[in-house]
Design a protein around this motif. Structure first.
Motif, PDB file in Angstrom:
ATOM      1  N   GLY A  11     -23.664   9.345 -24.975  1.00  0.00           N
ATOM      2  CA  GLY A  11     -22.619   9.981 -24.868  1.00  0.00           C
ATOM      3  C   GLY A  11     -22.324  11.230 -25.319  1.00  0.00           C
ATOM      4  O   GLY A  11     -21.508  11.967 -25.355  1.00  0.00           O
ATOM      5  N   HIS A  12     -23.489  11.913 -25.709  1.00  0.00           N
ATOM      6  CA  HIS A  12     -23.500  13.553 -25.954  1.00  0.00           C
ATOM      7  C   HIS A  12     -24.550  14.290 -25.243  1.00  0.00           C
ATOM      8  O   HIS A  12     -24.914  15.297 -25.573  1.00  0.00           O
ATOM      9  CB  HIS A  12     -24.248  13.480 -27.716  1.00  0.00           C
ATOM     10  N   GLY A  13     -24.747  13.716 -23.993  1.00  0.00           N
ATOM     11  CA  GLY A  13     -25.489  14.665 -22.928  1.00  0.00           C
ATOM     12  C   GLY A  13     -27.124  14.615 -23.097  1.00  0.00           C
ATOM     13  O   GLY A  13     -27.793  15.360 -22.558  1.00  0.00           O
ATOM     14  N   GLY A  14     -27.528  13.571 -24.083  1.00  0.00           N
ATOM     15  CA  GLY A  14     -29.018  13.650 -24.204  1.00  0.00           C
ATOM     16  C   GLY A  14     -29.404  14.815 -25.021  1.00  0.00           C
ATOM     17  O   GLY A  14     -28.749  15.141 -26.064  1.00  0.00           O
ATOM     18  N   HIS A  15     -30.778  15.207 -24.901  1.00  0.00           N
ATOM     19  CA  HIS A  15     -31.300  16.324 -25.530  1.00  0.00           C
ATOM     20  C   HIS A  15     -30.749  17.753 -25.321  1.00  0.00           C
ATOM     21  O   HIS A  15     -30.282  18.098 -24.017  1.00  0.00           O
ATOM     22  CB  HIS A  15     -32.730  16.478 -25.181  1.00  0.00           C
ATOM     23  N   PRO A  16     -30.720  18.476 -26.154  1.00  0.00           N
ATOM     24  CA  PRO A  16     -30.231  19.705 -26.075  1.00  0.00           C
ATOM     25  C   PRO A  16     -30.649  20.631 -24.924  1.00  0.00           C
ATOM     26  O   PRO A  16     -29.848  21.467 -24.473  1.00  0.00           O
ATOM     27  CB  PRO A  16     -30.148  20.610 -27.556  1.00  0.00           C
ATOM     28  N   THR A  17     -31.919  20.369 -24.661  1.00  0.00           N
ATOM     29  CA  THR A  17     -32.457  21.229 -23.676  1.00  0.00           C
ATOM     30  C   THR A  17     -31.842  20.779 -22.212  1.00  0.00           C
ATOM     31  O   THR A  17     -31.806  21.572 -21.119  1.00  0.00           O
ATOM     32  CB  THR A  17     -34.260  21.144 -23.679  1.00  0.00           C
ATOM     33  N   ASN A  18     -31.545  19.784 -22.251  1.00  0.00           N
ATOM     34  CA  ASN A  18     -30.502  19.456 -20.791  1.00  0.00           C
ATOM     35  C   ASN A  18     -29.520  20.299 -20.574  1.00  0.00           C
ATOM     36  O   ASN A  18     -28.975  20.377 -19.407  1.00  0.00           O
ATOM     37  CB  ASN A  18     -30.196  17.866 -20.962  1.00  0.00           C
ATOM     38  N   GLY A  19     -29.118  20.915 -21.599  1.00  0.00           N
ATOM     39  CA  GLY A  19     -27.780  21.949 -21.465  1.00  0.00           C
ATOM     40  C   GLY A  19     -28.461  23.336 -21.137  1.00  0.00           C
ATOM     41  O   GLY A  19     -27.446  24.381 -20.667  1.00  0.00           O
ATOM     42  N   ALA A  97     -22.387  31.545 -22.586  1.00  0.00           N
ATOM     43  CA  ALA A  97     -21.809  30.993 -23.767  1.00  0.00           C
ATOM     44  C   ALA A  97     -22.587  29.364 -23.987  1.00  0.00           C
ATOM     45  O   ALA A  97     -22.755  28.928 -24.899  1.00  0.00           O
ATOM     46  CB  ALA A  97     -20.462  30.934 -23.584  1.00  0.00           C
ATOM     47  N   ALA A  98     -22.404  28.622 -22.628  1.00  0.00           N
ATOM     48  CA  ALA A  98     -23.221  27.485 -22.669  1.00  0.00           C
ATOM     49  C   ALA A  98     -24.528  27.550 -22.998  1.00  0.00           C
ATOM     50  O   ALA A  98     -24.961  26.518 -23.503  1.00  0.00           O
ATOM     51  CB  ALA A  98     -23.002  27.025 -21.257  1.00  0.00           C
ATOM     52  N   GLU A  99     -25.324  28.455 -22.509  1.00  0.00           N
ATOM     53  CA  GLU A  99     -26.852  28.730 -22.866  1.00  0.00           C
ATOM     54  C   GLU A  99     -26.918  28.694 -24.626  1.00  0.00           C
ATOM     55  O   GLU A  99     -27.648  28.228 -24.909  1.00  0.00           O
ATOM     56  CB  GLU A  99     -27.363  29.857 -22.167  1.00  0.00           C
ATOM     57  N   ILE A 100     -26.149  29.776 -24.807  1.00  0.00           N
ATOM     58  CA  ILE A 100     -26.270  30.040 -26.374  1.00  0.00           C
ATOM     59  C   ILE A 100     -25.812  28.744 -27.285  1.00  0.00           C
ATOM     60  O   ILE A 100     -26.376  28.382 -28.176  1.00  0.00           O
ATOM     61  CB  ILE A 100     -25.270  31.382 -26.719  1.00  0.00           C
ATOM     62  N   SER A 101     -24.874  28.152 -26.864  1.00  0.00           N
ATOM     63  CA  SER A 101     -24.428  26.944 -27.383  1.00  0.00           C
ATOM     64  C   SER A 101     -25.568  25.852 -27.211  1.00  0.00           C
ATOM     65  O   SER A 101     -25.797  25.135 -28.387  1.00  0.00           O
ATOM     66  CB  SER A 101     -23.265  26.510 -26.652  1.00  0.00           C
ATOM     67  N   ALA A 102     -26.131  25.558 -26.378  1.00  0.00           N
ATOM     68  CA  ALA A 102     -27.355  24.586 -26.337  1.00  0.00           C
ATOM     69  C   ALA A 102     -28.567  25.200 -26.966  1.00  0.00           C
ATOM     70  O   ALA A 102     -29.345  24.218 -27.634  1.00  0.00           O
ATOM     71  CB  ALA A 102     -27.937  24.756 -24.587  1.00  0.00           C
ATOM     72  N   LEU A 107     -31.683  24.517 -32.192  1.00  0.00           N
ATOM     73  CA  LEU A 107     -32.148  24.978 -33.364  1.00  0.00           C
ATOM     74  C   LEU A 107     -31.377  24.162 -34.528  1.00  0.00           C
ATOM     75  O   LEU A 107     -32.147  23.820 -35.310  1.00  0.00           O
ATOM     76  CB  LEU A 107     -31.708  26.416 -33.502  1.00  0.00           C
ATOM     77  N   ARG A 108     -30.234  23.594 -34.447  1.00  0.00           N
ATOM     78  CA  ARG A 108     -29.816  22.943 -35.391  1.00  0.00           C
ATOM     79  C   ARG A 108     -30.566  21.375 -35.444  1.00  0.00           C
ATOM     80  O   ARG A 108     -30.881  21.176 -36.775  1.00  0.00           O
ATOM     81  CB  ARG A 108     -28.450  22.536 -34.957  1.00  0.00           C
ATOM     82  N   ARG A 109     -30.812  20.949 -34.396  1.00  0.00           N
ATOM     83  CA  ARG A 109     -31.604  19.562 -34.442  1.00  0.00           C
ATOM     84  C   ARG A 109     -32.852  19.828 -34.930  1.00  0.00           C
ATOM     85  O   ARG A 109     -33.328  18.911 -35.579  1.00  0.00           O
ATOM     86  CB  ARG A 109     -31.485  19.247 -32.766  1.00  0.00           C
ATOM     87  N   HIS A 110     -33.504  20.960 -34.322  1.00  0.00           N
ATOM     88  CA  HIS A 110     -35.056  21.118 -34.946  1.00  0.00           C
ATOM     89  C   HIS A 110     -35.075  21.490 -36.631  1.00  0.00           C
ATOM     90  O   HIS A 110     -35.835  20.787 -37.169  1.00  0.00           O
ATOM     91  CB  HIS A 110     -35.533  22.317 -34.331  1.00  0.00           C
ATOM     92  N   GLN A 111     -34.088  22.159 -36.940  1.00  0.00           N
ATOM     93  CA  GLN A 111     -34.028  22.584 -38.325  1.00  0.00           C
ATOM     94  C   GLN A 111     -33.777  21.353 -39.105  1.00  0.00           C
ATOM     95  O   GLN A 111     -34.198  20.943 -40.279  1.00  0.00           O
ATOM     96  CB  GLN A 111     -32.941  23.516 -38.729  1.00  0.00           C
ATOM     97  N   GLU A 112     -32.777  20.183 -38.600  1.00  0.00           N
ATOM     98  CA  GLU A 112     -32.382  19.062 -39.357  1.00  0.00           C
ATOM     99  C   GLU A 112     -33.718  18.250 -39.327  1.00  0.00           C
ATOM    100  O   GLU A 112     -33.838  17.706 -40.462  1.00  0.00           O
ATOM    101  CB  GLU A 112     -31.137  18.352 -38.614  1.00  0.00           C
TER     102      GLU A 112
END
Length: 117
Positions: A11-19, A97-102, A107-112
């Motif tokens: 539901g959230h597009g999988g892993h952030p690197t997919n973006g 903008a999409a690249e920076i968002s991904a 980064l957020r996921r890794h820090q978490e």
């Protein structure tokens, strides 16, 4: 949190690197787009120096970005000297903008994850 990778949430597009975009994410092209986004237009010679690229290498990256409609090339003269400038397109702004968002989400996921270990 366990050290095992969790299944992506579809539901959230999988892993952030997919973006991440292969066209945008390449180091030099990302540099070109970020510099272009900070100015109305950028002289190609400035990009070559700032990114420490050869003229041929920069030319190839610009061709890839132009083919993807992320930048527009503008040729003209400054006095008697021929110059080439680039401008980032609206599509280029959106792709950046999409690249920076991904990247932010990655980064957020890794820090978490690091904070939980």
């Amino acid at each position: 949190m366990s050290s095992e990778a969790e299944a992506p949430d579809p539901g959230h597009g999988g892993h952030p690197t997919n973006g991440l975009s292969d066209t945008v994410h390449q180091r030099n092209r990302l540099g070109i787009l970020t510099i272009a986004a900070e100015a109305e237009r950028v002289e190609v010679a400035y990009l070559r120096n700032a990114l420490e690229l050869t003229a041929g290498n920069l030319s190839r990256h610009l061709a890839v970005l132009e083919e993807a409609d992320l930048i527009q090339l503008e040729r003209g003269y400054h006095g008697r000297r021929p110059k080439t400038w680039i401008r980032i397109t609206e599509h280029g702004q959106a792709a950046l903008a999409a690249e920076i968002s991904a990247l932010r989400e990655l980064l957020r996921r890794h820090q978490e994850f690091r904070a939980a270990t």
